[in-house]
Enzyme design. Structure first.
Site, PDB file in Angstrom:
ATOM      1  N   SER A 167      11.786 -60.858  54.653  1.00  9.19           N
ATOM      2  CA  SER A 167      12.661 -60.511  55.771  1.00  9.19           C
ATOM      3  C   SER A 167      12.576 -61.576  56.872  1.00  9.19           C
ATOM      4  O   SER A 167      12.945 -62.716  56.661  1.00  9.19           O
ATOM      5  CB  SER A 167      12.300 -59.117  56.282  1.00  9.19           C
ATOM      6  OG  SER A 167      13.222 -58.659  57.231  1.00  9.19           O
ATOM      7  N   HIS A 372      15.252 -52.688  51.281  1.00 11.35           N
ATOM      8  CA  HIS A 372      14.649 -53.802  52.019  1.00 11.35           C
ATOM      9  C   HIS A 372      13.124 -53.711  52.087  1.00 11.35           C
ATOM     10  O   HIS A 372      12.430 -54.735  52.017  1.00 11.35           O
ATOM     11  CB  HIS A 372      15.233 -53.834  53.434  1.00 11.35           C
ATOM     12  CG  HIS A 372      14.948 -55.088  54.194  1.00 11.35           C
ATOM     13  ND1 HIS A 372      15.593 -56.282  53.955  1.00 11.35           N
ATOM     14  CD2 HIS A 372      14.076 -55.351  55.216  1.00 11.35           C
ATOM     15  CE1 HIS A 372      15.133 -57.221  54.773  1.00 11.35           C
ATOM     16  NE2 HIS A 372      14.207 -56.681  55.552  1.00 11.35           N
TER      17      HIS A 372
END
Length: 397
Positions: A167, A372
């Site tokens: 990320s 995610h």
């Protein structure tokens, strides 16, 4: 003494709540304590940045299967937004990446960007002041990670290392290479999980709200009244133990905030570990880091922080911030992404892939619901992702 009393109180509570003692202990241990509990060597190194921040960089130089030794290949793991080195540790030896890499013979280093619980000090600035928190992920990428890499290579005597980012750990990597292309010579390969530069197609209502209403420092201050997001405290840890343990009536509610940010995927949630996850995350961050992402969504341009026309002229010599230069990212780059990632959507990853000059691989996780945060916390993250990642790391070591 205070910490021992808190752990004792938590263990007493665990008897009534029937929480496994390991869950209580893991919720209260820090990242280094977790490694040591499970028999892995752990070190903390304090890296002072060029602008005075004191970063707690963690190291796992070996494992029971592969004891520490000179000359091992070096890998640096960098966490995402609001996170810390604990992301790669907290799910335990059967799941988390640090144990897998240490067992495979790597000298594993784990970065902590400025502002999280392990990097919350400065040589001269107090962390309760606005001056301390005057940074976004630009500074993490342009200062923190280069300084970490220099320290790690000097300490290990290696000429280069391999980089794994998740990320915002990917965002910061591109910033580093754009601003300091010299580091292409120091990074043998970059393995980027849930790559986050463009977020035009985000589906997270939280992020959409942020981009709509909180995209300047002034608006964020008006709404939040602070310059930073605080890490979890003892009250938060106890709240996670009380409400998220196995058998708690509303345990599934503990996943909602994560799902609304990352994407829904109930099949990869380790519900037993939810109290441990909530104890270690969030780990703290500057509000400007979040604002910088919001600005990228609004502008649809991957560029430096927008301070407004006046301050931009002072800082950049132009009324708008300069773009990051993807052409400078020459190190072998491998992207790992998923279809149900609400922050790094497939369309945005594809846009990124077209702009990066040296993509060696683009790997789509073969589970449609993978989100995610599954890149670090999923039950089956090893067979779905890490086995592939380890094979790729070995190919570039």
């Amino acid at each position: 003494m205070k910490q021992l009393l808190l752990v004792f109180a938590a263990l007493v509570f665990a008897v009534d709540a029937q929480i496994h003692p390991d869950i209580i202990e893991d919720a209260h241990l820090d990242a280094l304590g977790l490694l040591r509990k499970y028999g892995y060597p752990a070190e903390e190194h304090i890296v002072e940045t060029d602008d005075g921040y004191l970063l707690g960089v963690h190291r796992c130089p070996g494992s029971p299967m592969s004891p520490p030794a000179p000359g091992k290949p070096v890998v640096l793991l960098q966490h995402g937004m609001l996170s810390s080195s604990a992301d790669y540790i907290l799910m335990g030896p059967q799941t988390s990446l640090v144990y897998m890499l240490a067992d495979a013979g790597y000298d594993v280093w784990l970065g902590n960007g400025r502002g999280n619980r392990y990097s919350n000090r400065h040589r001269t600035r107090n962390n309760s002041t606005q001056q301390f928190w005057d940074f976004s992920w630009h500074e993490v990428g342009s200062i923190d990670i280069p300084n970490m890499i220099d320290y790690i290579l000097a300490r290990t005597g290696q000429q280069g290392l391999q980089y794994v980012g998740h990320s915002q750990g990917t965002t910061a990597f591109w910033v580093m290479m754009s601003q300091h292309p010299y580091y292409n010579r120091r990074v043998k390969s970059a393995h980027l999980l849930a790559p986050a530069a463009y977020m035009h197609h985000t589906r997270s209502p939280y992020v959409i709200f942020l981009a709509t209403f909180l995209h300047t420092t002034e608006l964020m201050m008006q709404m939040m009244g602070t310059w930073y997001f605080a890490p979890t405290n003892e009250m938060d840890i106890q709240g996670g133990l009380d409400n998220c343990h196995d058998g708690a009536p509303f345990q599934q509610m503990c996943t909602i905030n994560t799902f609304l940010i990352a994407g829904f995927n109930t099949q990869e949630v380790n519900y037993t570990m939810l109290p441990v996850i909530h104890a270690h995350s969030p780990a703290g961050a500057s509000a400007m880091q979040m604002i910088h992402h919001a600005q990228t969504i609004r502008s649809r341009i991957f560029r430096q922080y927008d301070h407004g026309p006046t301050l931009n002229m002072v800082r950049y010599g132009s009324m708008v911030p300069p773009r990051y230069n993807f052409d400078n990212v020459q190190a072998p780059t491998l992207l790992y992404h998923s279809t149900n990632d609400w922050l790094a959507a497939p369309e945005d990853v594809e846009l990124l892939r077209r702009e990066l000059p040296n993509i060696h691989k683009q790997y789509l996780v073969r589970q449609p619901q993978f989100n995610h945060m599954d890149f670090i916390w999923a039950i089956n993250v090893r067979p779905l992702l890490y086995d592939e990642l380890l094979s790729d790391l070995r190919a570039y070591a």
